[in-house]
Design a protein around this motif. Structure first.
Motif, PDB file in Angstrom:
ATOM      1  N   MET A   1       0.832  -1.186   0.000  1.00 41.80           N
ATOM      2  CA  MET A   1       0.000   0.000   0.000  1.00 41.80           C
ATOM      3  C   MET A   1       0.880   1.255   0.000  1.00 41.80           C
ATOM      4  O   MET A   1       1.888   1.312   0.693  1.00 41.80           O
ATOM      5  CB  MET A   1      -0.885  -0.011   1.252  1.00 41.80           C
ATOM      6  N   ALA A   2       0.492   2.249  -0.775  1.00 40.19           N
ATOM      7  CA  ALA A   2       1.281   3.474  -0.891  1.00 40.19           C
ATOM      8  C   ALA A   2       1.123   4.340   0.359  1.00 40.19           C
ATOM      9  O   ALA A   2       0.128   4.255   1.065  1.00 40.19           O
ATOM     10  CB  ALA A   2       0.833   4.261  -2.120  1.00 40.19           C
ATOM     11  N   ASP A   3       2.140   5.151   0.610  1.00 43.36           N
ATOM     12  CA  ASP A   3       2.088   6.049   1.760  1.00 43.36           C
ATOM     13  C   ASP A   3       1.053   7.145   1.537  1.00 43.36           C
ATOM     14  O   ASP A   3       0.863   7.636   0.423  1.00 43.36           O
ATOM     15  CB  ASP A   3       3.455   6.706   1.972  1.00 43.36           C
ATOM     16  N   SER A   4       0.407   7.564   2.623  1.00 45.08           N
ATOM     17  CA  SER A   4      -0.458   8.744   2.605  1.00 45.08           C
ATOM     18  C   SER A   4       0.418   9.925   2.978  1.00 45.08           C
ATOM     19  O   SER A   4       1.418   9.768   3.683  1.00 45.08           O
ATOM     20  CB  SER A   4      -1.582   8.594   3.629  1.00 45.08           C
ATOM     21  N   SER A   5       0.038  11.119   2.517  1.00 49.86           N
ATOM     22  CA  SER A   5       0.868  12.278   2.838  1.00 49.86           C
ATOM     23  C   SER A   5       0.052  13.567   2.823  1.00 49.86           C
ATOM     24  O   SER A   5      -1.073  13.603   2.337  1.00 49.86           O
ATOM     25  CB  SER A   5       2.015  12.402   1.835  1.00 49.86           C
ATOM     26  N   PHE A   6       0.654  14.613   3.370  1.00 51.38           N
ATOM     27  CA  PHE A   6       0.121  15.965   3.255  1.00 51.38           C
ATOM     28  C   PHE A   6       1.290  16.932   3.327  1.00 51.38           C
ATOM     29  O   PHE A   6       2.396  16.551   3.720  1.00 51.38           O
ATOM     30  CB  PHE A   6      -0.937  16.267   4.332  1.00 51.38           C
ATOM     31  N   ASP A   7       1.049  18.173   2.917  1.00 49.81           N
ATOM     32  CA  ASP A   7       2.084  19.209   2.947  1.00 49.81           C
ATOM     33  C   ASP A   7       1.758  20.226   4.024  1.00 49.81           C
ATOM     34  O   ASP A   7       0.593  20.585   4.218  1.00 49.81           O
ATOM     35  CB  ASP A   7       2.180  19.925   1.595  1.00 49.81           C
ATOM     36  N   ILE A   8       2.785  20.696   4.717  1.00 50.58           N
ATOM     37  CA  ILE A   8       2.644  21.784   5.678  1.00 50.58           C
ATOM     38  C   ILE A   8       3.204  23.030   4.995  1.00 50.58           C
ATOM     39  O   ILE A   8       4.366  23.040   4.582  1.00 50.58           O
ATOM     40  CB  ILE A   8       3.428  21.510   6.972  1.00 50.58           C
ATOM     41  N   VAL A   9       2.383  24.045   4.839  1.00 49.26           N
ATOM     42  CA  VAL A   9       2.805  25.281   4.172  1.00 49.26           C
ATOM     43  C   VAL A   9       2.447  26.476   5.051  1.00 49.26           C
ATOM     44  O   VAL A   9       1.668  26.372   5.993  1.00 49.26           O
ATOM     45  CB  VAL A   9       2.140  25.437   2.779  1.00 49.26           C
ATOM     46  N   SER A  10       3.000  27.617   4.717  1.00 48.62           N
ATOM     47  CA  SER A  10       2.653  28.882   5.364  1.00 48.62           C
ATOM     48  C   SER A  10       2.440  29.895   4.254  1.00 48.62           C
ATOM     49  O   SER A  10       3.382  30.542   3.792  1.00 48.62           O
ATOM     50  CB  SER A  10       3.770  29.332   6.303  1.00 48.62           C
ATOM     51  N   LYS A  11       1.208  29.985   3.802  1.00 49.67           N
ATOM     52  CA  LYS A  11       0.875  30.885   2.696  1.00 49.67           C
ATOM     53  C   LYS A  11      -0.115  31.939   3.165  1.00 49.67           C
ATOM     54  O   LYS A  11      -0.874  31.731   4.101  1.00 49.67           O
ATOM     55  CB  LYS A  11       0.254  30.085   1.551  1.00 49.67           C
ATOM     56  N   ILE A  12      -0.117  33.055   2.465  1.00 46.10           N
ATOM     57  CA  ILE A  12      -1.018  34.161   2.778  1.00 46.10           C
ATOM     58  C   ILE A  12      -2.049  34.260   1.666  1.00 46.10           C
ATOM     59  O   ILE A  12      -1.696  34.233   0.490  1.00 46.10           O
ATOM     60  CB  ILE A  12      -0.236  35.485   2.875  1.00 46.10           C
ATOM     61  N   ASP A  13      -3.310  34.377   2.047  1.00 48.52           N
ATOM     62  CA  ASP A  13      -4.374  34.621   1.079  1.00 48.52           C
ATOM     63  C   ASP A  13      -4.383  36.128   0.800  1.00 48.52           C
ATOM     64  O   ASP A  13      -4.948  36.913   1.549  1.00 48.52           O
ATOM     65  CB  ASP A  13      -5.720  34.144   1.636  1.00 48.52           C
ATOM     66  N   ARG A  14      -3.702  36.521  -0.275  1.00 44.97           N
ATOM     67  CA  ARG A  14      -3.527  37.950  -0.584  1.00 44.97           C
ATOM     68  C   ARG A  14      -4.857  38.684  -0.763  1.00 44.97           C
ATOM     69  O   ARG A  14      -4.978  39.840  -0.397  1.00 44.97           O
ATOM     70  CB  ARG A  14      -2.682  38.110  -1.841  1.00 44.97           C
ATOM     71  N   GLN A  15      -5.839  38.006  -1.336  1.00 46.54           N
ATOM     72  CA  GLN A  15      -7.137  38.645  -1.543  1.00 46.54           C
ATOM     73  C   GLN A  15      -7.786  39.000  -0.201  1.00 46.54           C
ATOM     74  O   GLN A  15      -8.344  40.077  -0.044  1.00 46.54           O
ATOM     75  CB  GLN A  15      -8.068  37.728  -2.355  1.00 46.54           C
ATOM     76  N   GLU A  16      -7.676  38.102   0.769  1.00 48.82           N
ATOM     77  CA  GLU A  16      -8.249  38.364   2.090  1.00 48.82           C
ATOM     78  C   GLU A  16      -7.499  39.496   2.798  1.00 48.82           C
ATOM     79  O   GLU A  16      -8.104  40.329   3.467  1.00 48.82           O
ATOM     80  CB  GLU A  16      -8.250  37.099   2.955  1.00 48.82           C
ATOM     81  N   VAL A  17      -6.167  39.530   2.658  1.00 53.19           N
ATOM     82  CA  VAL A  17      -5.388  40.623   3.249  1.00 53.19           C
ATOM     83  C   VAL A  17      -5.779  41.942   2.599  1.00 53.19           C
ATOM     84  O   VAL A  17      -5.947  42.963   3.276  1.00 53.19           O
ATOM     85  CB  VAL A  17      -3.866  40.377   3.107  1.00 53.19           C
ATOM     86  N   ASP A  18      -5.952  41.932   1.277  1.00 54.49           N
ATOM     87  CA  ASP A  18      -6.357  43.129   0.556  1.00 54.49           C
ATOM     88  C   ASP A  18      -7.751  43.594   1.010  1.00 54.49           C
ATOM     89  O   ASP A  18      -7.983  44.782   1.198  1.00 54.49           O
ATOM     90  CB  ASP A  18      -6.347  42.864  -0.952  1.00 54.49           C
ATOM     91  N   ASN A  19      -8.664  42.634   1.206  1.00 54.47           N
ATOM     92  CA  ASN A  19     -10.000  42.978   1.698  1.00 54.47           C
ATOM     93  C   ASN A  19      -9.916  43.593   3.090  1.00 54.47           C
ATOM     94  O   ASN A  19     -10.595  44.592   3.378  1.00 54.47           O
ATOM     95  CB  ASN A  19     -10.897  41.732   1.740  1.00 54.47           C
ATOM     96  N   ALA A  20      -9.093  43.021   3.969  1.00 58.42           N
ATOM     97  CA  ALA A  20      -8.919  43.546   5.328  1.00 58.42           C
ATOM     98  C   ALA A  20      -8.338  44.958   5.269  1.00 58.42           C
ATOM     99  O   ALA A  20      -8.766  45.853   6.013  1.00 58.42           O
ATOM    100  CB  ALA A  20      -8.009  42.629   6.139  1.00 58.42           C
ATOM    101  N   LEU A  21      -7.381  45.176   4.360  1.00 56.26           N
ATOM    102  CA  LEU A  21      -6.767  46.495   4.201  1.00 56.26           C
ATOM    103  C   LEU A  21      -7.797  47.513   3.737  1.00 56.26           C
ATOM    104  O   LEU A  21      -7.873  48.629   4.271  1.00 56.26           O
ATOM    105  CB  LEU A  21      -5.605  46.413   3.216  1.00 56.26           C
ATOM    106  N   ASN A  22      -8.620  47.146   2.749  1.00 54.76           N
ATOM    107  CA  ASN A  22      -9.651  48.059   2.248  1.00 54.76           C
ATOM    108  C   ASN A  22     -10.684  48.388   3.317  1.00 54.76           C
ATOM    109  O   ASN A  22     -11.135  49.540   3.418  1.00 54.76           O
ATOM    110  CB  ASN A  22     -10.335  47.476   1.009  1.00 54.76           C
ATOM    111  N   GLN A  23     -11.059  47.399   4.125  1.00 56.58           N
ATOM    112  CA  GLN A  23     -11.996  47.648   5.223  1.00 56.58           C
ATOM    113  C   GLN A  23     -11.384  48.594   6.254  1.00 56.58           C
ATOM    114  O   GLN A  23     -12.067  49.460   6.795  1.00 56.58           O
ATOM    115  CB  GLN A  23     -12.387  46.338   5.910  1.00 56.58           C
ATOM    116  N   THR A  24     -10.081  48.434   6.511  1.00 56.46           N
ATOM    117  CA  THR A  24      -9.384  49.313   7.457  1.00 56.46           C
ATOM    118  C   THR A  24      -9.345  50.744   6.938  1.00 56.46           C
ATOM    119  O   THR A  24      -9.581  51.683   7.696  1.00 56.46           O
ATOM    120  CB  THR A  24      -7.943  48.802   7.700  1.00 56.46           C
ATOM    121  N   VAL A  25      -9.070  50.908   5.639  1.00 51.45           N
ATOM    122  CA  VAL A  25      -9.050  52.244   5.028  1.00 51.45           C
ATOM    123  C   VAL A  25     -10.413  52.920   5.219  1.00 51.45           C
ATOM    124  O   VAL A  25     -10.499  54.093   5.599  1.00 51.45           O
ATOM    125  CB  VAL A  25      -8.684  52.164   3.524  1.00 51.45           C
TER     126      VAL A  25
END
Length: 163
Positions: A1-25
């Motif tokens: 049986m093949a191994d199961s796996s997943f990736d650990i990443v640290s990414k930013i959802d730029r659209q959400e950050v942009d939305n938060a920035l626009n709301q702050t403005v």
């Protein structure tokens, strides 16, 4: 049986950050306590946000409003790395950088944590700015995810490509 796996990443959802920035403005423009303070917040390049105000306190308050909006958009505050307000002419400027990717030091720390505290037979490989975790048992992978969620790391982690 093949191994199961997943990736650990640290990414930013730029659209959400942009939305938060626009709301702050918008909020800074409408709130009474920001009237006449020259407070503003905007992008400064790809990964930086610049806050300007006529006092250190107003710059800090603008940062607090931004952090509040980031949390409401479902993002982690660990992506924000705020500098100190610096006097520049007649106004205070504060640079806020966004942290993305897992650097080598944190990747080694997470890998060691998985080896030491995780179940036997789980392998973690560093692949650039992400980690691939693999095991024969899917239950072991679930255990690793809950282990890492329980740890207080200084970076925001996401678990992707679970197969």
């Amino acid at each position: 049986m093949a191994d199961s796996s997943f990736d650990i990443v640290s990414k930013i959802d730029r659209q959400e950050v942009d939305n938060a920035l626009n709301q702050t403005v918008k909020e800074i423009g409408h709130r009474f306590d920001f009237k006449g303070t020259g407070a503003s917040i905007n992008w400064s390049g790809q990964n930086n946000i610049e806050i300007k105000a006529n006092s250190e306190e107003r710059a800090g308050a603008a940062l607090d409003v931004f952090k509040d909006k980031v949390v409401k958009r479902g993002l982690s505050l660990k992506i924000i790395d705020a500098g100190e307000p610096k006097l520049s002419g007649k106004e205070y400027r504060m640079m806020v950088s966004l942290k993305e990717g897992i650097d080598q030091e944190n990747a080694k720390k997470i890998s060691k944590m998985i080896r030491d505290e995780g179940p036997k037979g789980v392998k973690a490989q560093i692949q650039g700015e992400e980690l691939r975790v693999s095991s024969k048992k899917k239950d072991d992978l679930q255990e690793i995810i809950s282990l890492l969620k329980g740890k207080d790391l200084d970076i925001a982690l996401q678990f992707v490509n679970y197969r």
